[in-house]
Design a protein around this motif. Structure first.
Motif, PDB file in Angstrom:
ATOM      1  N   TYR A  70       0.835  -1.206   0.000  1.00  0.00           N
ATOM      2  CA  TYR A  70       0.000   0.000   0.000  1.00  0.00           C
ATOM      3  C   TYR A  70       0.870   1.256   0.000  1.00  0.00           C
ATOM      4  N   LEU A  71       1.910   1.261   0.845  1.00  0.00           N
ATOM      5  CA  LEU A  71       2.785   2.438   0.924  1.00  0.00           C
ATOM      6  C   LEU A  71       3.504   2.680  -0.399  1.00  0.00           C
ATOM      7  N   ARG A  72       3.948   1.583  -1.029  1.00  0.00           N
ATOM      8  CA  ARG A  72       4.621   1.735  -2.325  1.00  0.00           C
ATOM      9  C   ARG A  72       3.670   2.296  -3.382  1.00  0.00           C
ATOM     10  N   GLN A  73       2.415   1.826  -3.330  1.00  0.00           N
ATOM     11  CA  GLN A  73       1.411   2.345  -4.278  1.00  0.00           C
ATOM     12  C   GLN A  73       1.173   3.834  -4.048  1.00  0.00           C
ATOM     13  N   GLN A  74       1.062   4.212  -2.758  1.00  0.00           N
ATOM     14  CA  GLN A  74       0.845   5.626  -2.439  1.00  0.00           C
ATOM     15  C   GLN A  74       2.045   6.475  -2.844  1.00  0.00           C
ATOM     16  N   VAL A  81       1.902  12.708  -8.910  1.00  0.00           N
ATOM     17  CA  VAL A  81       1.305  14.014  -8.585  1.00  0.00           C
ATOM     18  C   VAL A  81       2.386  15.083  -8.471  1.00  0.00           C
ATOM     19  N   ALA A  82       3.489  14.737  -7.781  1.00  0.00           N
ATOM     20  CA  ALA A  82       4.582  15.696  -7.612  1.00  0.00           C
ATOM     21  C   ALA A  82       5.155  16.127  -8.957  1.00  0.00           C
ATOM     22  N   LYS A  83       5.299  15.161  -9.862  1.00  0.00           N
ATOM     23  CA  LYS A  83       5.838  15.496 -11.191  1.00  0.00           C
ATOM     24  C   LYS A  83       4.895  16.429 -11.937  1.00  0.00           C
ATOM     25  N   ILE A  84       3.586  16.124 -11.873  1.00  0.00           N
ATOM     26  CA  ILE A  84       2.602  16.972 -12.560  1.00  0.00           C
ATOM     27  C   ILE A  84       2.597  18.380 -11.966  1.00  0.00           C
ATOM     28  N   LEU A  85       2.597  18.450 -10.611  1.00  0.00           N
ATOM     29  CA  LEU A  85       2.604  19.753  -9.953  1.00  0.00           C
ATOM     30  C   LEU A  85       3.873  20.538 -10.284  1.00  0.00           C
TER      31      LEU A  85
END
Length: 321
Positions: A70-74, A81-85
Motif C-alpha cells: 500500500y505504501l509503495r502504491q501511495q 502528482v509531484a511530477k505533474i505539480l
C-alpha cells in the motif's frame, strides 16, 4: 509431493502464505522450500504452541507486506502528482512573465497617452488615470503573489515546506492588500466591502504571506455568498484580556445549512461553489493554527455568515527560533 504442491500454489496465487510441514526434515528440503516461496518450515512432531507461533509470525508478515505494498502504491501516486505539480508550477511561472512584461508596457503606454490629452486638469481624466493605476498595481501585486504560491508548490514537490516567517505586521495592511486584490470583483458585483477599527489595532507577530492567504480566502468566500447590493465587513473587537486579537468577517448573504457549516474546517469540507474543492477553508484553518489562533463560524440559512478569528498578539517563544 509437498514441493510440487508449493510450486503449483505459488503459480496460482503468489500472495498465499505457505507453511511446509514434513516428517522428513533436512536442510536441503528446507532451503528448496524457501526458494520456492514457502513462508516457514515445521517438522513433525510439533506442539500446538510451535504451530501457533509460526501462524502468528506468518500473519504478521502478511500484514506488514500488505502495508508495504500500500505504501509503495501511495508513493508511486505521490511521485506522479509531484511530477505533474512540478511541471504546472514551472509552466505557470513562465506564463506569468509575459503578464508582468505586458503590465509594464501597458503602464508606459497609458502614461504617454494621458500626457497627450490636452485637458490634463479635468476631473474625469484624473479619475480615469487613478483607476488605471490602481488596476495596474493590483495586477502587479496579484502576479507577484501568484509567483510566490507557485514557488511554494515547487518547494513542496522538492520536499521543502517553507517555515513560517514571523515578524511584526499590521493586520489592517494585510486585510487592505486582500481587499485591493478583490477590488474588481467587488465592483463588478456591486457589493459593499468595508473595514471597521482595523487601523487602531496594535501590530502582531505574524507570517504576512499566510495571513494574506487566510484573509483573501475568507473575504473572497464571503463575496461569493452575497447577492448584488449585499455587504461584507471586516471588523475588530480589539485585543482581549488574554492577549488575543479578535477579528470578524461578516456577510449578509444566504448563510449555510448546518451540514456545510459543521464540516468547514474538516477533511470532509463541502464546497457549494461550482467546481469548488473546499481547500480555501483548509488554507484558512492551517494559517490560523500556524499562528496558534482559533477560528469559528456562526451562520444560519437566510441570515448571513460570520467568521470569528482570534490571533495572539505575541507568538510563543519557540516560534521565533
Amino acid at each position: 509431493d509437498g514441493i510440487e504442491i508449493l510450486k503449483a500454489s505459488m503459480r496460482s496465487s503468489p500472495v498465499t502464505q505457505v507453511i511446509i510441514i514434513t516428517a522428513y526434515a533436512s536442510i536441503q528440503t528446507a532451503v528448496e522450500a524457501m526458494k520456492e516461496g514457502a513462508r516457514d518450515y515445521l517438522t513433525k512432531p510439533f506442539s500446538t504452541e510451535e504451530l501457533l507461533l509460526i501462524l502468528k509470525r506468518s500473519i504478521e508478515y502478511k500484514e506488514m507486506e500488505e502495508e508495504n505494498i500500500y505504501l509503495r502504491q501511495q508513493e508511486a501516486k505521490l511521485a506522479v502528482v509531484a511530477k505533474i505539480l512540478g511541471n504546472i508550477s514551472h509552466d505557470v511561472k513562465n506564463l506569468l512573465m509575459p503578464v508582468l512584461t505586458g503590465v509594464k508596457l501597458l503602464d508606459t503606454e497609458l502614461m504617454e497617452l494621458f500626457e497627450r490629452i490636452p485637458d490634463k486638469g479635468s476631473s474625469n481624466l484624473t479619475q480615469n488615470r487613478t483607476m488605471c493605476n490602481d488596476i495596474l498595481e493590483m495586477l502587479r501585486d496579484s502576479t507577484k503573489r501568484f509567483q510566490e504560491r507557485m514557488k511554494e508548490i515547487a518547494d513542496v514537490v522538492k520536499g521543502v515546506i517553507a517555515p513560517p516567517q514571523f515578524e511584526p505586521c499590521q493586520v489592517a495592511e494585510v486585510v487592505d492588500g486582500a481587499i485591493k486584490t478583490l477590488g474588481l470583483i467587488v465592483a463588478e458585483k456591486k457589493i459593499s466591502l468595508a473595514t471597521e477599527g482595523l487601523n487602531n489595532l496594535p501590530p502582531i507577530q505574524g507570517d504576512k504571506r499566510r495571513l494574506f492567504n487566510a484573509f483573501y480566502n475568507l473575504i473572497n468566500n464571503a463575496i461569493e455568498e452575497v447577492p448584488p447590493g449585499g455587504s461584507v465587513i471586516v471588523r475588530t473587537n480589539g485585543v482581549s484580556s488574554a492577549g488575543m486579537l479578535e477579528i470578524s468577517v461578516t456577510d449578509n448573504g444566504r448563510g449555510m445549512p448546518s451540514e456545510v457549516r459543521d464540516s468547514l474546517f474538516s477533511a470532509g469540507a463541502i464546497s457549494r461553489k461550482p467546481g469548488g474543492t473546499g481547500l480555501g477553508t483548509q488554507i484558512i484553518k492551517d494559517a490560523v493554527d500556524l499562528h496558534h489562533g482559533q477560528i469559528k463560524v456562526e451562520s444560519k440559512e437566510g441570515a448571513g455568515t460570520t467568521f470569528l478569528l482570534s490571533l495572539p498578539v505575541q507568538q510563543p517563544e519557540e516560534n521565533h527560533s
